[in-house]
Design an enzyme around this catalytic site. Structure first.
Site, PDB file in Angstrom:
ATOM      1  N   TYR A   1      36.572  65.102  -1.985  1.00  0.00           N
ATOM      2  CA  TYR A   1      35.859  65.211  -0.700  1.00  0.00           C
ATOM      3  C   TYR A   1      36.583  66.139   0.270  1.00  0.00           C
ATOM      4  O   TYR A   1      37.804  66.090   0.406  1.00  0.00           O
ATOM      5  CB  TYR A   1      35.752  63.833  -0.042  1.00  0.00           C
ATOM      6  CG  TYR A   1      34.764  62.919  -0.724  1.00  0.00           C
ATOM      7  CD1 TYR A   1      33.420  63.268  -0.830  1.00  0.00           C
ATOM      8  CD2 TYR A   1      35.186  61.707  -1.250  1.00  0.00           C
ATOM      9  CE1 TYR A   1      32.509  62.414  -1.458  1.00  0.00           C
ATOM     10  CE2 TYR A   1      34.290  60.848  -1.871  1.00  0.00           C
ATOM     11  CZ  TYR A   1      32.958  61.207  -1.971  1.00  0.00           C
ATOM     12  OH  TYR A   1      32.080  60.363  -2.590  1.00  0.00           O
TER      13      TYR A   1
ATOM     14  N   ARG B   1      54.162  37.891  23.762  1.00  0.00           N
ATOM     15  CA  ARG B   1      52.954  37.675  22.981  1.00  0.00           C
ATOM     16  C   ARG B   1      52.675  36.172  23.009  1.00  0.00           C
ATOM     17  O   ARG B   1      51.875  35.720  23.790  1.00  0.00           O
ATOM     18  CB  ARG B   1      53.182  38.212  21.553  1.00  0.00           C
ATOM     19  CG  ARG B   1      51.946  38.433  20.743  1.00  0.00           C
ATOM     20  CD  ARG B   1      52.280  38.994  19.371  1.00  0.00           C
ATOM     21  NE  ARG B   1      53.223  38.150  18.630  1.00  0.00           N
ATOM     22  CZ  ARG B   1      53.606  38.374  17.381  1.00  0.00           C
ATOM     23  NH1 ARG B   1      53.154  39.418  16.727  1.00  0.00           N
ATOM     24  NH2 ARG B   1      54.448  37.562  16.777  1.00  0.00           N
TER      25      ARG B   1
ATOM     26  N   LYS C   1      51.752  33.679   5.420  1.00  0.00           N
ATOM     27  CA  LYS C   1      50.470  33.964   6.095  1.00  0.00           C
ATOM     28  C   LYS C   1      49.775  35.150   5.426  1.00  0.00           C
ATOM     29  O   LYS C   1      50.391  35.875   4.635  1.00  0.00           O
ATOM     30  CB  LYS C   1      50.739  34.243   7.572  1.00  0.00           C
ATOM     31  CG  LYS C   1      51.638  35.441   7.824  1.00  0.00           C
ATOM     32  CD  LYS C   1      52.137  35.498   9.267  1.00  0.00           C
ATOM     33  CE  LYS C   1      53.071  36.672   9.457  1.00  0.00           C
ATOM     34  NZ  LYS C   1      53.751  36.632  10.755  1.00  0.00           N
TER      35      LYS C   1
ATOM     36  N   MET D   1      36.900  56.022  -2.480  1.00  0.00           N
ATOM     37  CA  MET D   1      36.794  54.564  -2.480  1.00  0.00           C
ATOM     38  C   MET D   1      37.282  53.963  -3.805  1.00  0.00           C
ATOM     39  O   MET D   1      37.936  52.922  -3.827  1.00  0.00           O
ATOM     40  CB  MET D   1      35.340  54.145  -2.230  1.00  0.00           C
ATOM     41  CG  MET D   1      35.186  52.653  -2.030  1.00  0.00           C
ATOM     42  SD  MET D   1      33.466  52.138  -1.893  1.00  0.00           S
ATOM     43  CE  MET D   1      33.042  52.711  -0.270  1.00  0.00           C
TER      44      MET D   1
END
Ligand SMILES: *Cc1c(COP(=O)(O)O)cnc(C)c1O
Length: 361
Positions: free
Chosen positions: A257, A133, A34, A305
């Site tokens: 930063y 669940r 998955k 980023m």
């Protein structure tokens, strides 16, 4: 061209599958792919898992991707189908499905008169043994089993449950769940499944006829405080990039930063082309290791980023163009996950489409 690359070692994948077989020799293997094979690429990984007895995905979309890739192993939908459209697609594609709630049973029953689907479906009826669940409660379970048993659509019924705390060997919940599962299903003579990777490694009593490894196939340990190598697993993914700039800092200069880190002494900073835009965790703390030329260097300053900064030290010989390994071969993903206060699963799943994949054998 930016350098971030996820190198995927298909022979390590097969080695890990063989390790599962050694740990659970009497069980068949349902390999879990998955979430794009935990960020490794669902199609190539599934083709590399030819030896698995079945392949499991979360949802129909993932199952169809497997079909399109020409996978011939049985495919199982771990969350089952949602609504009638998905149900007919499940039938028409020959997928197996988990049944975990009443609505699914009713849909199956509403197709009784459809002769074209006679003895079509293999189902995995799910018992909730405490995860709370997915799954039917013990009171509903036996009745659901008999309803499926009398359905002309259903070819075979397997039983399953899921462990909540298997990663923690000191937690007795796994034993209680196994006992509960055995108690509820004891009258039913069919194939059963309970163990995820942690169950395979730590709870042999949970193995039954089918095991469901996910994370361990990719070489990472599911166990608290342990690494894949400690179970004889090999990392499948190596995430790498390049040092693409070098900066000379004076004592007291800050980096990045928020200026959260200041050089305690004159030093050299390497700028590596990887950031949270590629899936490197933004919360990786100062000190997180990065491997360059086989040596570890600490991350300093914040993750941006597109780049991170590492402290190479005053007399480093690292140069622009040198390869940097973020995790994988030589640097355990579990260690990086610890530094980022997360788990290897999220690091793998977080790799973004900007990263190039390279498969090798
Ligand atoms: C994801 C999943 C697994 C595999 O879990 P790992 O911890 O990655 O081994 C097994 N069974 C079910 C039902 C799952 O959803």
């Amino acid at each position: 061209m930016r350098a971030p690359k996820a190198k995927i070692d298909l022979s390590a994948l097969r080695h890990n599958l063989a390790t599962v077989k050694q740990l659970a020799p009497a069980s068949k293997i349902m390999a879990v792919v998955k979430a794009d094979a935990y960020g490794h690429g669902i199609q190539q990984i599934s083709l590399g898992l030819e030896q698995a007895d079945a392949i499991a995905v979360a949802c129909l979309k993932e199952a169809i991707a497997l079909k399109n890739a020409g996978i011939s192993n049985p495919v199982i939908l771990l969350e089952g189908f949602f609504g009638e459209k998905e149900f007919t697609q499940t039938l028409n594609n020959g997928f197996e499905t988990v049944i975990h709630q009443e609505e699914q049973l009713q849909l199956i029953e509403s197709y009784e008169n459809r002769r074209e689907y006679s003895e079509f479906l293999t189902v995995w009826l799910k018992l909730d043994t405490g995860m709370n669940r997915l799954g039917l409660n013990p009171e509903e379970f036996i009745d659901a089993y008999h309803r499926l048993k009398s359905s002309s659509l259903v070819k075979s019924i397997h039983l399953m449950s899921h462990l909540a705390c298997a990663d923690d060997i000191t937690n007795s919940m796994s034993s209680r769940q196994v006992e509960q599962f055995k108690k509820v299903v004891k009258e039913i003579n069919t194939q059963k499944s309970m163990a995820n990777s942690a169950g395979i490694i730590a709870w042999p009593e949970s193995h039954f006829e089918w095991v469901r490894p996910g994370i361990m196939l990719y070489g990472s340990s599911p166990m608290l405080g342990l690494k894949g190598v400690e179970h004889g697993l090999k990392p499948v993914m190596t995430l790498e990039s390049e040092v693409f700039a070098i900066k000379h800092l004076k004592a007291g200069d800050s980096v990045g930063y928020g200026a959260i880190w200041k050089a305690p002494a004159d030093t050299v900073i390497g700028v590596v082309a990887i950031g949270y835009g590629d899936g490197y965790p933004r919360h990786a703390k100062v000190g997180t290791p990065v491997l360059v030329g086989g040596k570890r260097y600490p991350l300093v300053g914040r993750v941006s980023m597109d780049m991170i900064t590492i402290d190479l030290g005053a007399d480093s010989e690292v140069k622009v163009g040198d390869k940097a390994i973020l995790w994988g071969e030589g640097l355990a993903v579990e260690e990086v996950a610890d530094w980022a206060e997360t788990i290897s699963y999220t690091l793998f799943c977080g790799i973004t489409s900007r990263v190039e994949y390279e498969y090798y054998d």
